[in-house]
Scaffold this active site. Structure first.
Site, PDB file in Angstrom:
ATOM      1  N   GLU A 177       0.826  -1.202   0.000  1.00  0.00           N
ATOM      2  CA  GLU A 177       0.000   0.000   0.000  1.00  0.00           C
ATOM      3  C   GLU A 177       0.867   1.261   0.000  1.00  0.00           C
ATOM      4  O   GLU A 177       1.822   1.364   0.762  1.00  0.00           O
ATOM      5  CB  GLU A 177      -0.913  -0.026   1.231  1.00  0.00           C
ATOM      6  CG  GLU A 177      -1.953   1.061   1.274  1.00  0.00           C
ATOM      7  CD  GLU A 177      -2.922   0.890   2.430  1.00  0.00           C
ATOM      8  OE1 GLU A 177      -3.905   1.642   2.486  1.00  0.00           O
ATOM      9  OE2 GLU A 177      -2.687  -0.001   3.298  1.00  0.00           O
ATOM     10  N   CYS A 234      -6.128  -3.215   1.983  1.00  0.00           N
ATOM     11  CA  CYS A 234      -5.874  -3.275   3.420  1.00  0.00           C
ATOM     12  C   CYS A 234      -7.142  -3.411   4.253  1.00  0.00           C
ATOM     13  O   CYS A 234      -7.737  -4.478   4.342  1.00  0.00           O
ATOM     14  CB  CYS A 234      -5.047  -2.067   3.857  1.00  0.00           C
ATOM     15  SG  CYS A 234      -4.262  -2.281   5.489  1.00  0.00           S
ATOM     16  N   PRO A 272      21.174   1.950  29.649  1.00  0.00           N
ATOM     17  CA  PRO A 272      21.409   1.854  31.094  1.00  0.00           C
ATOM     18  C   PRO A 272      20.914   0.480  31.560  1.00  0.00           C
ATOM     19  O   PRO A 272      19.722   0.192  31.475  1.00  0.00           O
ATOM     20  CB  PRO A 272      20.541   2.974  31.680  1.00  0.00           C
ATOM     21  CG  PRO A 272      20.118   3.809  30.517  1.00  0.00           C
ATOM     22  CD  PRO A 272      20.122   2.918  29.334  1.00  0.00           C
ATOM     23  N   LEU A 273      21.822  -0.353  32.027  1.00  0.00           N
ATOM     24  CA  LEU A 273      21.504  -1.751  32.354  1.00  0.00           C
ATOM     25  C   LEU A 273      21.489  -1.936  33.865  1.00  0.00           C
ATOM     26  O   LEU A 273      22.503  -1.755  34.537  1.00  0.00           O
ATOM     27  CB  LEU A 273      22.548  -2.675  31.717  1.00  0.00           C
ATOM     28  CG  LEU A 273      22.288  -4.175  31.795  1.00  0.00           C
ATOM     29  CD1 LEU A 273      21.064  -4.562  30.979  1.00  0.00           C
ATOM     30  CD2 LEU A 273      23.515  -4.940  31.291  1.00  0.00           C
ATOM     31  N   SER A 274      20.328  -2.328  34.406  1.00  0.00           N
ATOM     32  CA  SER A 274      20.186  -2.410  35.851  1.00  0.00           C
ATOM     33  C   SER A 274      20.398  -3.815  36.407  1.00  0.00           C
ATOM     34  O   SER A 274      20.537  -3.981  37.618  1.00  0.00           O
ATOM     35  CB  SER A 274      18.783  -1.945  36.254  1.00  0.00           C
ATOM     36  OG  SER A 274      17.812  -2.888  35.815  1.00  0.00           O
ATOM     37  N   GLY A 275      20.370  -4.802  35.540  1.00  0.00           N
ATOM     38  CA  GLY A 275      20.406  -6.184  36.024  1.00  0.00           C
ATOM     39  C   GLY A 275      19.016  -6.730  36.296  1.00  0.00           C
ATOM     40  O   GLY A 275      18.860  -7.867  36.726  1.00  0.00           O
ATOM     41  N   GLY A 276      17.981  -5.913  36.035  1.00  0.00           N
ATOM     42  CA  GLY A 276      16.602  -6.346  36.188  1.00  0.00           C
ATOM     43  C   GLY A 276      16.031  -6.848  34.880  1.00  0.00           C
ATOM     44  O   GLY A 276      16.668  -6.789  33.820  1.00  0.00           O
TER      45      GLY A 276
END
Length: 706
Positions: free
Chosen positions: A49, A179, A358-362
């Site tokens: 489309e 569609c 940003p890596l928190s470990g969660g």
């Protein structure tokens, strides 16, 4: 071709990864798809489309430049001879009698034979087609359309027909749905089939959300099962510049069965789907539908547009057989593939050097890292297994290394993903360990920094300015002080994230910048369980439309599928913000998300679905949940509903600045596109809550009597 020759033809349809407003890119994809169709021996080519400008142009459709450029591109395609030997069905926006229509252009031999406008426009959820386009209302009527000068100068064709018509070829007839029309109760296909069309083409701009594909497949196969015929579905694929990922799945079905199906998620710019069909099988099938033959003569005819063309030009002997059960990804596979490829398109088109997380470990930030890891795996497989030169060229452009050749997915991750654990004295050693282990599994660059100095400096600055020292509740402070101190940590992580995203390539003596990834899930966004402008604020968020329950299931799936064993420890841990003081850093924080929110993630899931999909206000939601949560008293159900609506409304303002997120759920709370509600509420919901209280009395008494 002899008159008694069996009517066998080859049909081509495509998944196209178009990019809104990138006319050069889109034109190249269209031309390449036509070329591939011809080389494969197909005699008709269908595309997605609005494929010339790209489906997601939105308010650019209000600009005449967009319409003019679309016709210029179509003229270039015609001038270069790409439609000389094959019928091409191409998507284009078109002005007619002062209205803009979403059209299909049927082109063959330097002539536009028909413009087929869309009848039913999409205007719910993520779609705003009625903002730009007009619905075509003159069903079974065609009108003269004055072609733009760029076409007339090239072909000397001054007019064509516009409207809803069946295209008559020498050996068959075909028609269209576009569609949304497929999803309507009175879809056009049934009547077109009844009037003799043997092939229906549907060109779509249909986005992905979890568990959606099955509905499309059911509609298509049911349509051809009831009436007999071929149904050709073409869809856009990829991220064309917004929150949506268009999930391809182009296919060809015949007489109630899928005979050829493309991928739902693909890293390719172009993917062809082909089928060799015997059109006489349609007539044989229709003879078995006795009721149909009784209705044919009563139906008024659609107008016809005739093209002197044989669709059946070759003697094919190997027909495409039904493939059996259609291929449908499980939801966890969808999460692994859809957001990953959305991130890949975003990265390769943004000019960025990579991503910063940003890596928190969660679980939430680990889910984002895992999705990027899946992206890296898909990129590596495309290069190593499929020898995809386009993907390799894109990766080298991103990394700014002309000779870069990855030897594993970890090599890709090391180039495009940087993560940092931003700990404080309130962070546990366990979350740091989990973050480090995940970095080893995926292979990204991992940094560890303590931000206590930033926290203390901000706190001291405030104390010097006001003469008062805010304290956590455990140290004798108020709830207000406690919350403010938590928010300082969260917001400083956001500031540090953007600093690192801008400068880490420079530190490594590389060029470019990084895009910051957010990691707030759908349920937390709905509840407002996040700090405004904290590290959930980012450039893009691949999990902002995915609920916590599905993320848990995804992590369990990815642990084995992607071979990231560290995910098991993350899955086992209780979600925690780790913003309050802890007594023992060797243990997980006692600040548990579900306890602090006052509701479980499963409950949030149900609240969200009832609020958006069930269209429930507080009273309706109370009544619905009273039936679902039979183990709770009416008073307990009422308390939960009131708590949800209080926090939803008091935090609603956060949705106005929420990070653009991959759309994956029908109860998304994205304020900017999907969920249009005010952000200033009377949070007491006085009238509604009084009604609930009266119902609690009624149902409590009724329960006693029974």
């Amino acid at each position: 071709m002899d008159s008694d020759t069996t009517r066998i033809c080859k049909i081509a349809t495509f998944n196209l990864n178009q990019w809104a407003m990138d006319f050069e890119h889109n034109k190249a994809n269209i031309i390449d798809s036509i070329k591939q169709a011809e080389e494969a021996g197909a005699t008709i080519r269908f595309g997605s489309e609005l494929e010339i400008p790209g489906y997601g142009c939105e308010d650019h459709f209000l600009e005449m430049d967009t319409i003019n450029h679309s016709w210029e591109v179509l003229a270039e395609i015609i001038e270069e001879g790409w439609t000389d030997n094959i019928i091409c069905d191409i998507g284009i926006p078109t002005y007619h009698k002062s209205f803009l229509y979403n059209c299909r252009a049927i082109v063959y031999k330097r002539k536009i034979h028909l413009l087929r406008p869309k009848i039913l426009l999409s205007f719910e959820q993520n779609y705003r087609e009625t903002r730009w386009f007009q619905s075509w209302t003159n069903i079974k009527k065609i009108e003269d359309f004055i072609l733009p000068k760029v076409i007339t100068d090239l072909t000397e064709q001054k007019t064509t027909k516009i409207g809803i018509a069946i295209v008559r070829l020498n050996d068959t007839e075909f028609a269209h749905e576009i569609c949304q029309e497929m999803f309507e109760p009175a879809s056009p296909a049934a009547e077109l089939y009844l009037d003799g069309a043997e092939i229906i083409c549907n060109s779509s701009g249909s986005h992905h959300h979890l568990r959606k594909l099955n509905k499309r497949l059911q509609l298509i196969t049911t349509s051809t099962h009831k009436s007999g015929g071929v149904y050709v579905y073409s869809n856009q694929q990829g991220c064309d510049g917004g929150r949506l990922y268009f999930d391809g799945s182009s296919l060809i079905a015949m007489n109630g069965q899928v005979i050829s199906q493309g991928s739902q998620f693909s890293i390719k710019n172009i993917e062809g789907v082909y089928a060799v069909v015997n059109l006489d099988d349609i007539r044989n099938y229709r003879r078995e539908i006795r009721n149909k033959s009784l209705r044919d003569s009563d139906e008024p005819e659609f107008p016809r547009v005739t093209i002197d063309y044989n669709l059946c030009q070759h003697d094919f002997f190997d027909l495409t057989e039904p493939q059996g059960e259609p291929r449908i990804h499980k939801p966890m596979e969808e999460i692994s593939l859809g957001p990953a490829l959305w991130l890949w398109d975003y990265l390769r088109r943004s000019g960025a050097r990579g991503y910063f997380l940003p890596l928190s470990g969660g679980l939430d930030s680990a889910s984002v890292a895992t999705i990027v890891g899946s992206m890296c795996t898909l990129v590596y497989q495309a290069i190593a297994d499929d020898k995809n030169e386009e993907v390799l060229a894109d990766l080298r452009k991103i990394t700014k290394q002309e000779d870069f050749m990855p030897e594993s997915p970890k090599d890709v991750a090391a180039q495009v993903l940087n993560c940092c654990y931003m700990g404080t004295k309130n962070s546990s050693e366990e979350t740091l360990k989990r973050a480090k282990k995940l970095s080893e599994d995926i292979g990204f660059n991992f940094y560890n920094v303590e931000i206590d100095d930033l926290f203390d400096a901000t706190k001291t600055l405030f104390q010097n300015m006001t003469g008062k020292e805010p304290k956590f509740e455990v140290h004798g402070g108020t709830y207000l002080e406690d919350l403010a101190l938590q928010n300082i940590q969260a917001r400083q992580r956001m500031v540090l994230s953007y600093l690192m995203a801008q400068l880490m390539p420079w530190v490594s003596e590389q060029k470019g910048f990084l895009l910051v990834l957010g990691s707030a899930n759908l349920d937390e966004g709905l509840r407002g369980y996040m700090t405004k402008y904290d590290c959930s604020s980012a450039d893009v968020n691949p999990i902002g439309g995915i609920n916590k329950s599905d993320l848990k299931a995804f992590i369990a799936y990815a642990k084995d599928k992607l071979n990231y064993p560290s995910l098991q420890d993350i899955l086992d841990a209780k979600p925690s913000a780790e913003l309050r003081p802890i007594e023992d850093k060797t243990k997980d924080s006692t600040q548990v998300d579900e306890e602090e929110m006052g509701m479980t993630y499963d409950e949030l899931n149900q609240f969200g679905r009832l609020r958006k999909m069930g269209k429930c206000g507080p009273v309706s939601m109370f009544k619905e949940l009273l039936q679902k949560w039979k183990d709770l008293t009416p008073k307990e159900v009422a308390e939960k509903v009131k708590r949800f609506f209080f926090y939803y409304s008091v935090n609603r303002h956060k949705a106005t600045t929420i990070t653009p997120a991959y759309h994956a759920e029908d109860y998304s709370m994205d304020d900017n596109r999907f969920d249009h509600r005010q952000f200033l509420y009377n949070t007491s919901w006085e009238y509604q809550f009084k009604r609930i209280d009266k119902l609690v009395e009624y149902y409590t008494e009724k329960k006693k009597q029974t």
